[in-house]
Design a protein around this motif. Structure first.
Motif, PDB file in Angstrom:
ATOM      1  N   GLY A  54       8.395  -1.192   3.900  1.00  0.00           N
ATOM      2  CA  GLY A  54       7.426  -2.106   3.307  1.00  0.00           C
ATOM      3  C   GLY A  54       6.328  -1.346   2.575  1.00  0.00           C
ATOM      4  O   GLY A  54       5.934  -1.714   1.462  1.00  0.00           O
ATOM      5  N   LEU A  55       5.840  -0.278   3.190  1.00  0.00           N
ATOM      6  CA  LEU A  55       4.839   0.546   2.524  1.00  0.00           C
ATOM      7  C   LEU A  55       5.409   1.150   1.245  1.00  0.00           C
ATOM      8  O   LEU A  55       4.723   1.199   0.213  1.00  0.00           O
ATOM      9  N   SER A  56       6.661   1.579   1.300  1.00  0.00           N
ATOM     10  CA  SER A  56       7.304   2.140   0.100  1.00  0.00           C
ATOM     11  C   SER A  56       7.399   1.104  -1.017  1.00  0.00           C
ATOM     12  O   SER A  56       7.157   1.420  -2.183  1.00  0.00           O
ATOM     13  N   ARG A  57       7.766  -0.128  -0.661  1.00  0.00           N
ATOM     14  CA  ARG A  57       7.850  -1.193  -1.669  1.00  0.00           C
ATOM     15  C   ARG A  57       6.502  -1.480  -2.312  1.00  0.00           C
ATOM     16  O   ARG A  57       6.430  -1.862  -3.465  1.00  0.00           O
ATOM     17  N   LEU A  58       5.434  -1.328  -1.532  1.00  0.00           N
ATOM     18  CA  LEU A  58       4.089  -1.620  -2.025  1.00  0.00           C
ATOM     19  C   LEU A  58       3.359  -0.371  -2.525  1.00  0.00           C
ATOM     20  O   LEU A  58       2.175  -0.429  -2.864  1.00  0.00           O
ATOM     21  N   ARG A  59       4.059   0.739  -2.596  1.00  0.00           N
ATOM     22  CA  ARG A  59       3.450   2.030  -2.929  1.00  0.00           C
ATOM     23  C   ARG A  59       2.650   1.988  -4.227  1.00  0.00           C
ATOM     24  O   ARG A  59       1.512   2.437  -4.283  1.00  0.00           O
ATOM     25  N   LYS A  60       3.230   1.455  -5.271  1.00  0.00           N
ATOM     26  CA  LYS A  60       2.548   1.412  -6.565  1.00  0.00           C
ATOM     27  C   LYS A  60       1.283   0.562  -6.481  1.00  0.00           C
ATOM     28  O   LYS A  60       0.234   0.925  -7.002  1.00  0.00           O
ATOM     29  N   ARG A  61       1.377  -0.549  -5.812  1.00  0.00           N
ATOM     30  CA  ARG A  61       0.239  -1.453  -5.664  1.00  0.00           C
ATOM     31  C   ARG A  61      -0.849  -0.856  -4.780  1.00  0.00           C
ATOM     32  O   ARG A  61      -2.045  -1.084  -4.999  1.00  0.00           O
ATOM     33  N   LEU A  62      -0.440  -0.114  -3.748  1.00  0.00           N
ATOM     34  CA  LEU A  62      -1.398   0.516  -2.846  1.00  0.00           C
ATOM     35  C   LEU A  62      -2.118   1.685  -3.496  1.00  0.00           C
ATOM     36  O   LEU A  62      -3.251   1.986  -3.157  1.00  0.00           O
ATOM     37  N   GLU A  64      -1.243   5.899  -4.726  1.00  0.00           N
ATOM     38  CA  GLU A  64      -0.640   7.051  -4.042  1.00  0.00           C
ATOM     39  C   GLU A  64      -1.472   7.546  -2.863  1.00  0.00           C
ATOM     40  O   GLU A  64      -0.928   7.813  -1.789  1.00  0.00           O
ATOM     41  N   GLU A  65      -2.781   7.649  -3.035  1.00  0.00           N
ATOM     42  CA  GLU A  65      -3.623   8.168  -1.955  1.00  0.00           C
ATOM     43  C   GLU A  65      -3.590   7.251  -0.732  1.00  0.00           C
ATOM     44  O   GLU A  65      -3.426   7.707   0.396  1.00  0.00           O
ATOM     45  N   ARG A  66      -3.725   5.954  -0.957  1.00  0.00           N
ATOM     46  CA  ARG A  66      -3.707   5.005   0.155  1.00  0.00           C
ATOM     47  C   ARG A  66      -2.329   4.972   0.808  1.00  0.00           C
ATOM     48  O   ARG A  66      -2.209   4.939   2.035  1.00  0.00           O
ATOM     49  N   TYR A  67      -1.270   4.977  -0.013  1.00  0.00           N
ATOM     50  CA  TYR A  67       0.091   4.968   0.529  1.00  0.00           C
ATOM     51  C   TYR A  67       0.314   6.172   1.447  1.00  0.00           C
ATOM     52  O   TYR A  67       0.811   6.020   2.567  1.00  0.00           O
ATOM     53  N   LEU A  68      -0.054   7.370   0.976  1.00  0.00           N
ATOM     54  CA  LEU A  68       0.155   8.582   1.785  1.00  0.00           C
ATOM     55  C   LEU A  68      -0.655   8.534   3.082  1.00  0.00           C
ATOM     56  O   LEU A  68      -0.167   8.948   4.138  1.00  0.00           O
ATOM     57  N   ALA A  69      -1.877   8.015   3.015  1.00  0.00           N
ATOM     58  CA  ALA A  69      -2.699   7.904   4.229  1.00  0.00           C
ATOM     59  C   ALA A  69      -2.077   6.914   5.207  1.00  0.00           C
ATOM     60  O   ALA A  69      -2.031   7.171   6.417  1.00  0.00           O
ATOM     61  N   LEU A  70      -1.583   5.784   4.705  1.00  0.00           N
ATOM     62  CA  LEU A  70      -0.959   4.793   5.582  1.00  0.00           C
ATOM     63  C   LEU A  70       0.336   5.321   6.189  1.00  0.00           C
ATOM     64  O   LEU A  70       0.631   5.053   7.362  1.00  0.00           O
ATOM     65  N   ARG A  71       1.109   6.067   5.420  1.00  0.00           N
ATOM     66  CA  ARG A  71       2.339   6.660   5.971  1.00  0.00           C
ATOM     67  C   ARG A  71       2.011   7.674   7.056  1.00  0.00           C
ATOM     68  O   ARG A  71       2.692   7.744   8.093  1.00  0.00           O
ATOM     69  N   GLU A  72       0.970   8.449   6.845  1.00  0.00           N
ATOM     70  CA  GLU A  72       0.558   9.414   7.870  1.00  0.00           C
ATOM     71  C   GLU A  72       0.138   8.686   9.143  1.00  0.00           C
ATOM     72  O   GLU A  72       0.501   9.081  10.244  1.00  0.00           O
ATOM     73  N   MET A  73      -0.609   7.588   8.996  1.00  0.00           N
ATOM     74  CA  MET A  73      -1.011   6.800  10.167  1.00  0.00           C
ATOM     75  C   MET A  73       0.196   6.199  10.859  1.00  0.00           C
ATOM     76  O   MET A  73       0.264   6.158  12.088  1.00  0.00           O
ATOM     77  N   SER A  74       1.174   5.751  10.084  1.00  0.00           N
ATOM     78  CA  SER A  74       2.394   5.203  10.668  1.00  0.00           C
ATOM     79  C   SER A  74       3.111   6.264  11.501  1.00  0.00           C
ATOM     80  O   SER A  74       3.549   5.996  12.623  1.00  0.00           O
ATOM     81  N   THR A 114      -8.230  -0.835   3.009  1.00  0.00           N
ATOM     82  CA  THR A 114      -7.737  -2.200   3.087  1.00  0.00           C
ATOM     83  C   THR A 114      -6.563  -2.333   2.127  1.00  0.00           C
ATOM     84  O   THR A 114      -6.494  -1.598   1.142  1.00  0.00           O
ATOM     85  N   LEU A 115      -5.699  -3.232   2.426  1.00  0.00           N
ATOM     86  CA  LEU A 115      -4.593  -3.477   1.523  1.00  0.00           C
ATOM     87  C   LEU A 115      -5.099  -4.318   0.352  1.00  0.00           C
ATOM     88  O   LEU A 115      -5.918  -5.202   0.540  1.00  0.00           O
ATOM     89  N   PRO A 116      -4.628  -4.035  -0.844  1.00  0.00           N
ATOM     90  CA  PRO A 116      -5.073  -4.825  -1.986  1.00  0.00           C
ATOM     91  C   PRO A 116      -4.600  -6.261  -1.868  1.00  0.00           C
ATOM     92  O   PRO A 116      -3.566  -6.531  -1.289  1.00  0.00           O
ATOM     93  N   SER A 117      -5.374  -7.178  -2.400  1.00  0.00           N
ATOM     94  CA  SER A 117      -4.977  -8.585  -2.334  1.00  0.00           C
ATOM     95  C   SER A 117      -4.095  -8.959  -3.513  1.00  0.00           C
ATOM     96  O   SER A 117      -3.889  -8.258  -4.418  1.00  0.00           O
TER      97      SER A 117
END
Length: 117
Positions: A54-62, A64-74, A114-117
């Motif tokens: 799911g994070l990968s699907r939303l990667r562009k919208r999130l 790159e920096e937010r995506y990588l931080a969220l993946r690290e937290m996961s 936060t996740l973008p709306s």
């Protein structure tokens, strides 16, 4: 009679789906075993595959920096659940700033993510 169904991965496609999945993960943690018996193949593996895909699907919208931080937290979150699957130490419930914790519980919120709306 209980019908046993093979669990089908449900990959979050939107911010709402991702939030719903995180809520479901909170309810099924720390074991990630379906207590109803309807989905015996639901495991920690399927929970985190769904989250990470799911994070990968939303990667562009999130972004790159937010995506990588969220993946690290996961990854940190999964490691904490695997290290203490029966919640004996309570490590997974400690606040992000706790010196003995990887910072999973509130890391995103404390870092202003936060996740973008």
């Amino acid at each position: 009679m209980k019908v046993v169904t093979e669990y089908v991965l449900t990959i979050p496609k939107t911010k709402g789906d991702l939030n719903d999945h995180l809520g479901f993960m909170m309810l099924s943690s720390p074991t990630f075993i379906d207590k109803t018996g309807y989905f015996p193949t639901y495991t920690i593996d399927t929970a985190f595959i769904e989250l990470n895909e799911g994070l990968s699907r939303l990667r562009k919208r999130l972004g790159e920096e937010r995506y990588l931080a969220l993946r690290e937290m996961s990854d940190r979150m999964r490691a904490l659940f695997e290290a203490d699957p029966e919640d004996v130490t309570g490590m997974r419930k400690r606040p992000a700033h706790h010196p003995g914790n990887g910072g999973v519980a509130a890391a995103a919120q404390e870092e202003g993510m936060t996740l973008p709306s």
